[in-house]
Motif scaffolding. Structure first.
Motif, mmCIF file in Angstrom:
data_model
loop_
_atom_site.group_PDB
_atom_site.id
_atom_site.type_symbol
_atom_site.label_atom_id
_atom_site.label_comp_id
_atom_site.label_asym_id
_atom_site.label_seq_id
_atom_site.Cartn_x
_atom_site.Cartn_y
_atom_site.Cartn_z
ATOM 1 N N SER A 43 63.148 -8.445 -20.360
ATOM 2 C CA SER A 43 64.598 -8.194 -20.305
ATOM 3 C C SER A 43 64.623 -6.815 -19.551
ATOM 4 O O SER A 43 63.817 -6.083 -19.145
ATOM 5 C CB SER A 43 64.584 -7.809 -21.894
ATOM 6 N N PRO A 44 65.916 -6.624 -19.009
ATOM 7 C CA PRO A 44 66.174 -5.482 -18.076
ATOM 8 C C PRO A 44 65.907 -4.352 -18.286
ATOM 9 O O PRO A 44 65.680 -3.231 -18.056
ATOM 10 C CB PRO A 44 67.703 -5.934 -17.354
ATOM 11 N N GLU A 45 66.244 -4.374 -20.002
ATOM 12 C CA GLU A 45 65.957 -2.972 -20.637
ATOM 13 C C GLU A 45 64.674 -2.497 -20.875
ATOM 14 O O GLU A 45 64.252 -1.471 -21.428
ATOM 15 C CB GLU A 45 66.842 -2.952 -21.892
ATOM 16 N N VAL A 46 63.568 -3.308 -20.466
ATOM 17 C CA VAL A 46 62.183 -3.200 -20.732
ATOM 18 C C VAL A 46 61.499 -2.756 -19.471
ATOM 19 O O VAL A 46 61.505 -3.521 -18.419
ATOM 20 C CB VAL A 46 61.632 -4.347 -21.543
ATOM 21 N N THR A 47 60.665 -1.968 -19.396
ATOM 22 C CA THR A 47 59.668 -1.537 -18.356
ATOM 23 C C THR A 47 58.367 -1.707 -18.721
ATOM 24 O O THR A 47 58.088 -1.260 -19.834
ATOM 25 C CB THR A 47 59.918 0.024 -17.774
ATOM 26 N N PHE A 48 57.686 -2.624 -18.028
ATOM 27 C CA PHE A 48 56.111 -2.976 -18.561
ATOM 28 C C PHE A 48 55.056 -2.486 -17.380
ATOM 29 O O PHE A 48 55.245 -2.705 -16.294
ATOM 30 C CB PHE A 48 56.224 -4.551 -18.861
ATOM 31 N N TRP A 49 54.161 -1.797 -18.213
ATOM 32 C CA TRP A 49 53.088 -1.677 -17.323
ATOM 33 C C TRP A 49 51.615 -2.040 -17.769
ATOM 34 O O TRP A 49 51.491 -2.468 -19.086
ATOM 35 C CB TRP A 49 52.792 -0.022 -17.431
ATOM 36 N N ASP A 67 69.302 3.425 -25.811
ATOM 37 C CA ASP A 67 70.597 3.687 -24.923
ATOM 38 C C ASP A 67 70.152 4.864 -24.094
ATOM 39 O O ASP A 67 68.834 5.018 -23.758
ATOM 40 C CB ASP A 67 71.493 4.429 -25.997
ATOM 41 N N SER A 68 71.170 5.608 -23.452
ATOM 42 C CA SER A 68 70.402 6.517 -22.363
ATOM 43 C C SER A 68 69.957 7.756 -22.773
ATOM 44 O O SER A 68 69.375 8.372 -22.204
ATOM 45 C CB SER A 68 71.931 6.924 -21.724
ATOM 46 N N VAL A 96 55.202 8.316 -22.580
ATOM 47 C CA VAL A 96 55.761 9.486 -23.299
ATOM 48 C C VAL A 96 56.360 10.252 -22.043
ATOM 49 O O VAL A 96 57.615 10.960 -21.901
ATOM 50 C CB VAL A 96 54.918 10.277 -23.956
ATOM 51 N N GLU A 97 55.600 10.370 -20.815
ATOM 52 C CA GLU A 97 55.995 11.096 -19.637
ATOM 53 C C GLU A 97 57.120 10.384 -18.969
ATOM 54 O O GLU A 97 57.997 11.066 -18.425
ATOM 55 C CB GLU A 97 54.618 11.321 -18.662
ATOM 56 N N GLU A 98 56.969 9.053 -18.821
ATOM 57 C CA GLU A 98 58.318 8.319 -18.503
ATOM 58 C C GLU A 98 59.582 8.658 -19.096
ATOM 59 O O GLU A 98 60.595 8.778 -18.629
ATOM 60 C CB GLU A 98 58.030 6.681 -18.316
ATOM 61 N N ALA A 99 59.435 8.499 -20.380
ATOM 62 C CA ALA A 99 60.839 8.734 -21.325
ATOM 63 C C ALA A 99 61.378 10.196 -21.111
ATOM 64 O O ALA A 99 62.487 10.168 -21.143
ATOM 65 C CB ALA A 99 60.276 8.485 -22.669
ATOM 66 N N LYS A 100 60.253 11.148 -20.841
ATOM 67 C CA LYS A 100 60.799 12.575 -20.861
ATOM 68 C C LYS A 100 61.480 12.425 -19.220
ATOM 69 O O LYS A 100 62.621 13.238 -18.848
ATOM 70 C CB LYS A 100 59.565 13.497 -20.510
ATOM 71 N N GLN A 101 60.970 12.037 -18.254
ATOM 72 C CA GLN A 101 61.710 11.781 -16.780
ATOM 73 C C GLN A 101 62.819 11.226 -17.000
ATOM 74 O O GLN A 101 63.761 11.664 -15.915
ATOM 75 C CB GLN A 101 60.511 11.021 -15.841
ATOM 76 N N ARG A 102 63.167 10.140 -17.683
ATOM 77 C CA ARG A 102 64.183 9.311 -17.673
ATOM 78 C C ARG A 102 65.286 10.442 -18.594
ATOM 79 O O ARG A 102 66.443 9.912 -18.679
ATOM 80 C CB ARG A 102 64.182 8.213 -18.454
ATOM 81 N N GLY A 103 64.931 11.447 -19.242
ATOM 82 C CA GLY A 103 66.061 12.172 -19.983
ATOM 83 C C GLY A 103 66.084 11.832 -21.464
ATOM 84 O O GLY A 103 67.143 12.264 -22.010
ATOM 85 N N TYR A 104 65.183 10.974 -21.852
ATOM 86 C CA TYR A 104 65.531 10.659 -23.273
ATOM 87 C C TYR A 104 65.244 11.863 -24.268
ATOM 88 O O TYR A 104 64.251 12.570 -23.846
ATOM 89 C CB TYR A 104 64.308 9.654 -23.789
ATOM 90 N N LYS A 105 66.056 11.847 -25.515
ATOM 91 C CA LYS A 105 65.748 12.887 -26.339
ATOM 92 C C LYS A 105 64.810 12.684 -27.468
ATOM 93 O O LYS A 105 64.176 13.310 -27.949
ATOM 94 C CB LYS A 105 67.119 13.016 -26.768
ATOM 95 N N ARG A 106 64.359 11.181 -27.552
ATOM 96 C CA ARG A 106 63.847 10.833 -28.752
ATOM 97 C C ARG A 106 63.126 9.107 -28.127
ATOM 98 O O ARG A 106 63.891 8.662 -27.497
ATOM 99 C CB ARG A 106 64.659 10.643 -29.720
ATOM 100 N N LEU A 107 61.915 9.071 -28.653
ATOM 101 C CA LEU A 107 61.284 8.092 -28.518
ATOM 102 C C LEU A 107 60.719 7.447 -29.858
ATOM 103 O O LEU A 107 60.231 8.158 -30.730
ATOM 104 C CB LEU A 107 59.892 8.355 -27.770
ATOM 105 N N ALA A 134 63.991 3.333 -40.537
ATOM 106 C CA ALA A 134 64.346 2.353 -39.481
ATOM 107 C C ALA A 134 65.286 2.964 -38.668
ATOM 108 O O ALA A 134 66.093 3.535 -38.743
ATOM 109 C CB ALA A 134 64.689 1.184 -40.321
ATOM 110 N N PHE A 135 65.139 2.355 -37.442
ATOM 111 C CA PHE A 135 66.110 2.652 -36.301
ATOM 112 C C PHE A 135 66.579 1.422 -35.621
ATOM 113 O O PHE A 135 66.161 0.023 -35.636
ATOM 114 C CB PHE A 135 65.337 3.541 -35.218
ATOM 115 N N SER A 136 67.647 1.639 -34.779
ATOM 116 C CA SER A 136 67.990 0.405 -34.038
ATOM 117 C C SER A 136 68.296 -0.742 -34.864
ATOM 118 O O SER A 136 69.106 -0.275 -35.893
ATOM 119 C CB SER A 136 67.226 0.042 -32.906
#
Length: 152
Positions: A43-49, A67-68, A96-107, A134-136
């Motif tokens: 899915s476009p909202e998923v980045t896979f490594w 979300d953003s 976690v580092e990628e989420a920080k770079q994207r500017g996420y506030k919460r993971l 529970a989230f989302s």
């Protein structure tokens, strides 16, 4: 160990993900399995490594954008022959580092509540994740636990 963004087309990664789904369904009832299948991970909202040493696949993981400001960790899996070598920790740190770079506030993440998931829960706690509601789109489920990490 080298982490590479992966397009999910290789035979080795498909086999590892099938093993991941099979282990999830062996540990939890079907209604409590929230692992994404191959199409869900594309899915476009998923980045896979994936994690490699030369041409040997060690593990994988994904980050789903909720979300953003928020992301969800998905599909962290270590190949059985590489368990307890730090593969999942390295992948989790990368996400976690990628989420920080994207500017996420919460993971966030969802994992199982049963004993078979204890190593995963211990890893997440050791990296600073805390239990949460529970989230989302998730619903409370006795077979699931939910965790979050504040990033800002």
């Amino acid at each position: 160990m080298e982490i590479k963004q992966d397009d999910l087309s290789g035979k080795k990664i498909v086999e590892l993900l099938m093993d991941h789904l099979n282990s999830m369904t062996s540990l939890s009832p079907p209604e409590s399995v929230h692992a994404l299948d191959l199409e869900g991970l594309k899915s476009p909202e998923v980045t896979f490594w994936s994690v490699w040493i030369k041409d040997e696949l060690l593990g994988c993981g994904a980050l789903k954008e909720l979300d953003s400001s928020h992301g969800e960790i998905k599909s962290i899996k270590t190949a059985k022959i590489h368990l307890r070598k730090g593969v999942a920790r390295k992948m989790l740190h990368h996400i976690v580092e990628e989420a920080k770079q994207r500017g996420y506030k919460r993971l966030f993440l969802e994992t199982g509540s049963l004993d078979g998931f204890m190593p995963a829960r211990n890893l997440y706690k050791s990296m600073g994740f805390q239990y949460c509601e529970a989230f989302s789109d998730y619903k409370e489920d006795p077979n699931s636990v939910f965790m979050k990490m504040e990033l800002s």
